[in-house]
Scaffold this motif. Sequence first.
Motif, short mmCIF file in Angstrom:
data_model
loop_
_atom_site.label_atom_id
_atom_site.label_comp_id
_atom_site.label_asym_id
_atom_site.label_seq_id
_atom_site.Cartn_x
_atom_site.Cartn_y
_atom_site.Cartn_z
N TYR A 52 0.81 -1.11 0.09
CA TYR A 52 -0.06 -0.03 0.11
C TYR A 52 0.99 1.28 -0.09
O TYR A 52 1.82 1.35 0.78
CB TYR A 52 -0.98 -0.06 1.29
CG TYR A 52 -1.98 1.05 1.26
CD1 TYR A 52 -2.40 1.87 2.18
CD2 TYR A 52 -2.96 0.85 0.52
CE1 TYR A 52 -3.28 2.83 2.03
CE2 TYR A 52 -4.05 1.59 0.50
CZ TYR A 52 -4.07 2.51 1.19
OH TYR A 52 -5.31 3.42 1.01
N TYR A 107 2.34 12.16 0.54
CA TYR A 107 1.91 13.14 1.67
C TYR A 107 2.57 14.44 1.29
O TYR A 107 3.66 14.20 0.71
CB TYR A 107 2.55 12.58 3.03
CG TYR A 107 1.53 11.70 3.83
CD1 TYR A 107 1.41 10.35 3.69
CD2 TYR A 107 0.82 12.12 4.75
CE1 TYR A 107 0.77 9.78 4.27
CE2 TYR A 107 -0.09 11.41 5.42
CZ TYR A 107 -0.03 10.02 5.24
OH TYR A 107 -0.72 9.22 6.06
N THR A 128 -6.72 6.72 7.04
CA THR A 128 -6.03 7.90 6.68
C THR A 128 -5.15 8.40 8.30
O THR A 128 -5.98 8.51 9.08
CB THR A 128 -6.69 9.15 6.08
OG1 THR A 128 -7.28 8.68 4.97
CG2 THR A 128 -5.79 10.17 6.15
N GLY A 134 -6.51 2.03 12.95
CA GLY A 134 -5.17 1.48 12.70
C GLY A 134 -5.00 0.60 11.50
O GLY A 134 -4.05 0.16 11.15
N TRP A 135 -6.32 0.58 10.76
CA TRP A 135 -6.10 -0.42 9.46
C TRP A 135 -4.93 0.37 8.37
O TRP A 135 -4.90 1.65 8.73
CB TRP A 135 -7.38 -0.33 8.88
CG TRP A 135 -8.62 -1.17 9.59
CD1 TRP A 135 -9.67 -0.58 10.21
CD2 TRP A 135 -8.45 -2.44 10.14
NE1 TRP A 135 -10.25 -1.55 11.10
CE2 TRP A 135 -9.49 -2.69 10.84
CE3 TRP A 135 -7.51 -3.53 9.74
CZ2 TRP A 135 -9.99 -3.82 11.46
CZ3 TRP A 135 -7.99 -4.83 10.18
CH2 TRP A 135 -9.18 -4.98 11.10
N THR A 136 -4.70 -0.48 7.70
CA THR A 136 -3.71 -0.02 6.62
C THR A 136 -4.39 1.09 5.86
O THR A 136 -3.46 2.30 5.64
CB THR A 136 -3.46 -0.98 5.70
OG1 THR A 136 -2.65 -2.33 6.46
CG2 THR A 136 -2.34 -0.72 4.62
N THR A 137 -5.53 1.13 5.23
CA THR A 137 -6.23 2.31 4.55
C THR A 137 -6.94 3.20 5.36
O THR A 137 -7.07 4.21 5.03
CB THR A 137 -7.13 1.43 3.72
OG1 THR A 137 -8.09 0.83 4.92
CG2 THR A 137 -6.53 0.47 2.73
N ILE A 151 3.37 0.97 2.92
CA ILE A 151 3.08 0.01 4.04
C ILE A 151 3.07 -1.37 3.88
O ILE A 151 2.86 -1.77 2.82
CB ILE A 151 1.58 0.30 4.63
CG1 ILE A 151 1.29 1.75 5.19
CG2 ILE A 151 1.28 -0.61 5.95
CD1 ILE A 151 0.04 2.21 5.53
N SER A 211 -1.63 -6.38 10.21
CA SER A 211 -1.23 -5.08 9.16
C SER A 211 -1.90 -3.87 9.82
O SER A 211 -2.94 -3.97 10.00
CB SER A 211 -1.94 -5.42 7.72
OG SER A 211 -1.53 -4.48 6.77
N TYR A 212 -0.94 -2.78 9.88
CA TYR A 212 -1.55 -1.50 10.30
C TYR A 212 -0.60 -0.61 9.57
O TYR A 212 0.14 -0.82 8.83
CB TYR A 212 -1.63 -1.67 11.81
CG TYR A 212 -0.08 -1.81 12.55
CD1 TYR A 212 0.11 -3.24 12.82
CD2 TYR A 212 0.91 -0.87 12.67
CE1 TYR A 212 1.22 -3.49 13.30
CE2 TYR A 212 1.96 -1.20 13.26
CZ TYR A 212 2.15 -2.52 13.54
OH TYR A 212 3.53 -2.89 13.91
N GLY A 213 -0.95 0.82 10.19
CA GLY A 213 -0.48 1.80 9.20
C GLY A 213 0.72 2.27 9.56
O GLY A 213 1.18 3.44 9.49
N PHE A 241 -2.02 13.91 4.09
CA PHE A 241 -2.32 12.76 3.10
C PHE A 241 -2.94 13.58 1.93
O PHE A 241 -3.93 14.08 1.72
CB PHE A 241 -3.22 11.69 3.51
CG PHE A 241 -3.99 10.80 2.70
CD1 PHE A 241 -5.30 10.90 2.15
CD2 PHE A 241 -3.21 9.94 2.30
CE1 PHE A 241 -5.57 9.98 1.18
CE2 PHE A 241 -3.68 9.05 1.47
CZ PHE A 241 -4.99 9.17 0.95
N LEU A 274 1.45 5.39 -0.51
CA LEU A 274 0.70 6.95 -0.16
C LEU A 274 1.58 7.91 -0.67
O LEU A 274 3.14 7.76 -0.82
CB LEU A 274 0.41 6.96 1.24
CG LEU A 274 -0.28 5.82 1.90
CD1 LEU A 274 0.89 4.75 2.49
CD2 LEU A 274 -1.16 6.23 2.82
#
Lengths: 118, 115
Positions: free
Chosen positions: A32, A36, B103, B98-101, A93, A102-104, A46, A34
């Motif tokens: 994933y 910024y 923001t 806290g999910w990947t997607t 990520i 999986s987290y950010g 973002f 992104l």
Amino acid sequence: DQQVKQNSPSLSVQEGRISILNCDYTNSMFDYFLWYKKYPAEGPTFLISISSIKDKNEDGRFTVFLNKSAKHLSLHIVPSQPGDSAVYFCAAIAIDNAGGTSYGKLTFGQGTILTVHP
Amino acid sequence: GAGVSQTPSNKVTEKGKYVELRCDPISGHTALYWYRQSLGQGPEFLIYFQGTGAADDSGLPNDRFFAVRPEGSVSTLKIQRTERGDSAVYLCASSQAGWTTDTQYFGPGTRLTVL
């Protein structure tokens, strides 16, 4: 070991033209991505993202392209405006951060300073 | 609504001193992240909280760094025996779950200078 690289420290573009910012990554577990945008004395904001199952995502003047085989992504801004002048960070990520979850957790590139001249 | 806030905005300290940096996330956000940005670099991950617990502290450079989030809202990053190399902008971010997607919304950062 820089897993996300932005090899151009700066980019200067004329208003109305296209800005292309590039980013390369080395970690094949990234899925994933992104972009910024950061103004001085502010935190990153973002802009746009793309999942590894896609090769393009568009939002208004901003389009992100992903080339998984080349481990490369780019951000296109058309048309560029003076208000777009900022530092742009590419970030990624990984699928599996810890124990299968999986987290950010963002891994950032070094940033590219974009200047759009009127 | 209010965004992520961080205090102080600037902190100057002497080598060897103890400092605390505070982050107020967006209300209702369960996920909170700390990053550190050195001059000319992108932000680097330090620690991730899900609620009150530190789910991933793998980015903390050494045991002089510690962070807490006792009530699942405000977080404090604590640095003991500060060194000149700790000078950087410390950024806090929060996201819905806290999910990947999800923001991540960043605060303006605390600029730490260790003399």
